[in-house]
Design an enzyme around this catalytic site. Sequence first.
Site, mmCIF file in Angstrom:
data_model
loop_
_atom_site.group_PDB
_atom_site.id
_atom_site.type_symbol
_atom_site.label_atom_id
_atom_site.label_comp_id
_atom_site.label_asym_id
_atom_site.label_seq_id
_atom_site.Cartn_x
_atom_site.Cartn_y
_atom_site.Cartn_z
ATOM 1 N N GLU A 140 3.297 -26.838 0.251
ATOM 2 C CA GLU A 140 2.065 -26.890 1.052
ATOM 3 C C GLU A 140 2.407 -27.471 2.423
ATOM 4 O O GLU A 140 2.981 -28.557 2.518
ATOM 5 C CB GLU A 140 1.001 -27.757 0.374
ATOM 6 C CG GLU A 140 -0.295 -27.751 1.162
ATOM 7 C CD GLU A 140 -1.436 -28.515 0.518
ATOM 8 O OE1 GLU A 140 -2.546 -27.966 0.437
ATOM 9 O OE2 GLU A 140 -1.216 -29.660 0.094
ATOM 10 N N CYS A 199 -7.731 -27.384 2.134
ATOM 11 C CA CYS A 199 -7.039 -27.257 0.842
ATOM 12 C C CYS A 199 -6.884 -25.797 0.448
ATOM 13 O O CYS A 199 -5.867 -25.408 -0.114
ATOM 14 C CB CYS A 199 -7.767 -28.046 -0.237
ATOM 15 S SG CYS A 199 -9.485 -27.609 -0.431
ATOM 16 N N GLU A 201 -8.884 -32.692 -7.017
ATOM 17 C CA GLU A 201 -8.830 -31.466 -6.204
ATOM 18 C C GLU A 201 -7.627 -31.628 -5.296
ATOM 19 O O GLU A 201 -7.636 -32.465 -4.400
ATOM 20 C CB GLU A 201 -10.142 -31.334 -5.422
ATOM 21 C CG GLU A 201 -10.577 -29.897 -5.231
ATOM 22 C CD GLU A 201 -10.215 -29.389 -3.870
ATOM 23 O OE1 GLU A 201 -9.012 -29.129 -3.653
ATOM 24 O OE2 GLU A 201 -11.117 -29.248 -3.036
ATOM 25 N N LYS A 223 -13.708 -44.886 -1.360
ATOM 26 C CA LYS A 223 -12.767 -45.207 -0.282
ATOM 27 C C LYS A 223 -12.495 -43.934 0.506
ATOM 28 O O LYS A 223 -11.839 -43.024 0.009
ATOM 29 C CB LYS A 223 -11.437 -45.740 -0.812
ATOM 30 C CG LYS A 223 -10.577 -46.277 0.345
ATOM 31 C CD LYS A 223 -9.132 -46.470 -0.023
ATOM 32 C CE LYS A 223 -8.309 -45.222 0.122
ATOM 33 N NZ LYS A 223 -8.246 -44.685 1.493
HETATM 34 O O1 TXE Z 1 -2.659 -37.395 1.414
HETATM 35 P P1 TXE Z 1 -2.913 -38.464 0.280
HETATM 36 P P2 TXE Z 1 -2.095 -37.554 2.909
HETATM 37 C C1 TXE Z 1 -2.175 -32.810 1.179
HETATM 38 C C2 TXE Z 1 -1.565 -32.051 2.344
HETATM 39 C C3 TXE Z 1 -1.049 -33.148 3.209
HETATM 40 C C4 TXE Z 1 -0.560 -34.137 2.171
HETATM 41 C C5 TXE Z 1 -0.405 -35.562 2.632
HETATM 42 O O2 TXE Z 1 -0.480 -31.291 1.887
HETATM 43 O O3 TXE Z 1 -0.006 -32.717 4.031
HETATM 44 O O4 TXE Z 1 -1.543 -34.075 1.167
HETATM 45 O O5 TXE Z 1 -1.632 -36.051 3.197
HETATM 46 C C6 TXE Z 1 -5.536 -42.131 -0.729
HETATM 47 N N1 TXE Z 1 -3.931 -44.601 -4.966
HETATM 48 N N2 TXE Z 1 -3.609 -32.990 1.318
HETATM 49 O O6 TXE Z 1 -0.918 -38.461 2.953
HETATM 50 O O7 TXE Z 1 -1.835 -39.497 0.239
HETATM 51 C C7 TXE Z 1 -5.455 -42.164 0.784
HETATM 52 O O8 TXE Z 1 -5.748 -43.464 1.261
HETATM 53 C C8 TXE Z 1 -5.173 -44.274 -4.583
HETATM 54 C C9 TXE Z 1 -4.423 -32.012 0.638
HETATM 55 O O9 TXE Z 1 -3.219 -37.897 3.802
HETATM 56 O O10 TXE Z 1 -3.154 -37.718 -0.967
HETATM 57 C C10 TXE Z 1 -6.497 -41.108 1.159
HETATM 58 O O11 TXE Z 1 -7.815 -41.672 1.078
HETATM 59 N N3 TXE Z 1 -5.440 -43.627 -3.422
HETATM 60 C C11 TXE Z 1 -5.841 -32.320 0.677
HETATM 61 C C12 TXE Z 1 -6.340 -40.065 0.052
HETATM 62 O O12 TXE Z 1 -5.674 -40.737 -1.015
HETATM 63 C C13 TXE Z 1 -4.403 -43.294 -2.631
HETATM 64 C C14 TXE Z 1 -6.423 -33.196 1.680
HETATM 65 C C15 TXE Z 1 -5.538 -38.827 0.433
HETATM 66 O O13 TXE Z 1 -4.236 -39.211 0.761
HETATM 67 C C16 TXE Z 1 -3.074 -43.601 -2.983
HETATM 68 C C17 TXE Z 1 -5.477 -34.135 2.263
HETATM 69 C C18 TXE Z 1 -2.854 -44.287 -4.211
HETATM 70 N N4 TXE Z 1 -1.625 -44.626 -4.642
HETATM 71 C C19 TXE Z 1 -4.123 -33.981 2.091
HETATM 72 N N5 TXE Z 1 -2.251 -43.138 -2.005
HETATM 73 C C20 TXE Z 1 -6.806 -31.401 0.020
HETATM 74 N N6 TXE Z 1 -6.626 -31.106 -1.273
HETATM 75 O O14 TXE Z 1 -7.751 -30.958 0.644
HETATM 76 C C21 TXE Z 1 -3.038 -42.544 -1.067
HETATM 77 N N7 TXE Z 1 -4.348 -42.647 -1.434
#
Ligand code: TXE
Length: 494
Positions: free
Chosen positions: A393, A294, A259, A183
């Site tokens: 972050e 990240c 990650e 996904k």
């Molecule tokens: O992240 P999410 P978001 C961090 C960064 C950012 C914050 C929020 O600080 O400001 O996260 O971003 C899926 N079960 N990073 O809201 O929610 C979602 O659909 C399964 C760091 O975008 O973590 C998407 O595909 N999946 C980072 C993915 O998780 C779920 C990169 C990321 O979303 C879910 C991005 C659930 N319950 C954001 N809820 C890095 N490490 O590089 C959400 N998702």
Amino acid sequence: MPIFDPDQIQVPVGHFIGGRLQTPAGAALEVQRPSDGKVYAALPVADEALVDIAAENAWTAWKESDWARCAPRDRARVLRRWADLVEAEAPRLGVLEALGSTRPVRDAIAWDVPFTAEGLRFFAEYADKLGGEVAATRHDHLGMVIAEPYGLIGAITPWNFPLVMVSWKVGAALAAGNAVLLKPSELTPFSALRLAELAIQAGVPAGIFNIVQGDGRTTGEAITRHPRVSKMTFTGSTRTGAAIMSACALHGPKPVTLELGGKSPQLVFDDVRDLDKLAATIAGAITGNAGQVCVAGSRLIVQRRVAGALVERIRAIFTGHRPGATWDEDATLPPIISAQQAARIAAIVERAQAAGGRVKCGGRIVDGGYGGAYYLPTLIDGVDTANPAVSEEIFGPVLTVQTFDDEEEGFALASHDSYGLAAGVHTSDVGRAMRAVRRIEAGTVWVNRYGRSADFVIPTGGYHQSGIGKDLGRQAVEANLRFKSVLMDIGSPQ
Ligand code: TXE
């Protein structure tokens, strides 16, 4: 100057199940271009029933196709062919990537797509190199540890480097002989579909690489819970990573690779030689992809004697940035992924100021002349470790500045209470560099540079709340294998 007209680009829309694109009727999410905020497509949302169909289909394909049973070199050949097709499509894939993400089109074509292809090639090379081992047993026994794929791996990827993240998760899983149910982020869902089409062209059997689209709550949770999914791999926020891990415990238990977030320090000692070069490195480590990385180097920790001169150089670079659309060749600062995410950055900066932080430049959202949300590169000093800009972050182009006098103080400031993803150390004293490497609790430490190279063999992953397990490196492929122990009596005929 625009490099392409965003309104003229067609995107593939749908799920990719059983080797073909499918667009069922039903719930859909609006997808916006971050560069100008315009809605450009409707994303179908896979509910539990559709995730079940996709997972059962993938499981059957894995059982019945040759993917896990073929000669591993044949699997490697298919993956290499896939990489070649991806690379040959760089201009088209790069535009697709730039259209819906924060990746500037020139970078997407010259870096993201070739990096994606090279990642697939790197993992392909491991297909026949991690078979297991013969155990040291007594002479009349033969003990073996056989590496086997899990079966179906669930992968959930974020929006900051959509193609590259897919190649890391899917490349490692497929090279190890698994099938994948992916996904992508609902904010950047489309470029992965073109990757899947090219996988089929390269010879990956139908049903081995599948994509279901949707949000985290509906589709992501259904993948995580599904009984056919034997292992999860995720990149995203620490909070979502924890939710996935707890779902994996309840619905398995199944292993996870996570990650997650970071708050990575850039530690500078006053024996550095070239402040201009260093300022460019430090600024680039937090403004690249507008800080939505990240491993972004978001905390500058600098020895007092060089602090003023270095910060002034960084400020000059920050204020020289020109925000603009990913298709604008004159822009140097790409958009924030969404208006909500930009508001989140702004809110943390406001709280940082309320706690005593001083904004030296930037500190606001602009529309870049396009209508998107762009956050100007921001320097904040006057902060301590409890300040929200230091502890949380931000995921935007915001750099905090803290100064120190002696080495111990520098090491102490570089440590973070929750995160441990990466760190940069800048010094001309090799002993000091190695002391820092030993002292800093992080999954990666860069010395006199900041950021990954194309050396895929170096794994990436975090300590503490920055995650569990590794992407890249041999370790990433091993994480997609489970190990079967075999013990035979061979001392005498039965
Ligand atoms: O992240 P999410 P978001 C961090 C960064 C950012 C914050 C929020 O600080 O400001 O996260 O971003 C899926 N079960 N990073 O809201 O929610 C979602 O659909 C399964 C760091 O975008 O973590 C998407 O595909 N999946 C980072 C993915 O998780 C779920 C990169 C990321 O979303 C879910 C991005 C659930 N319950 C954001 N809820 C890095 N490490 O590089 C959400 N998702």
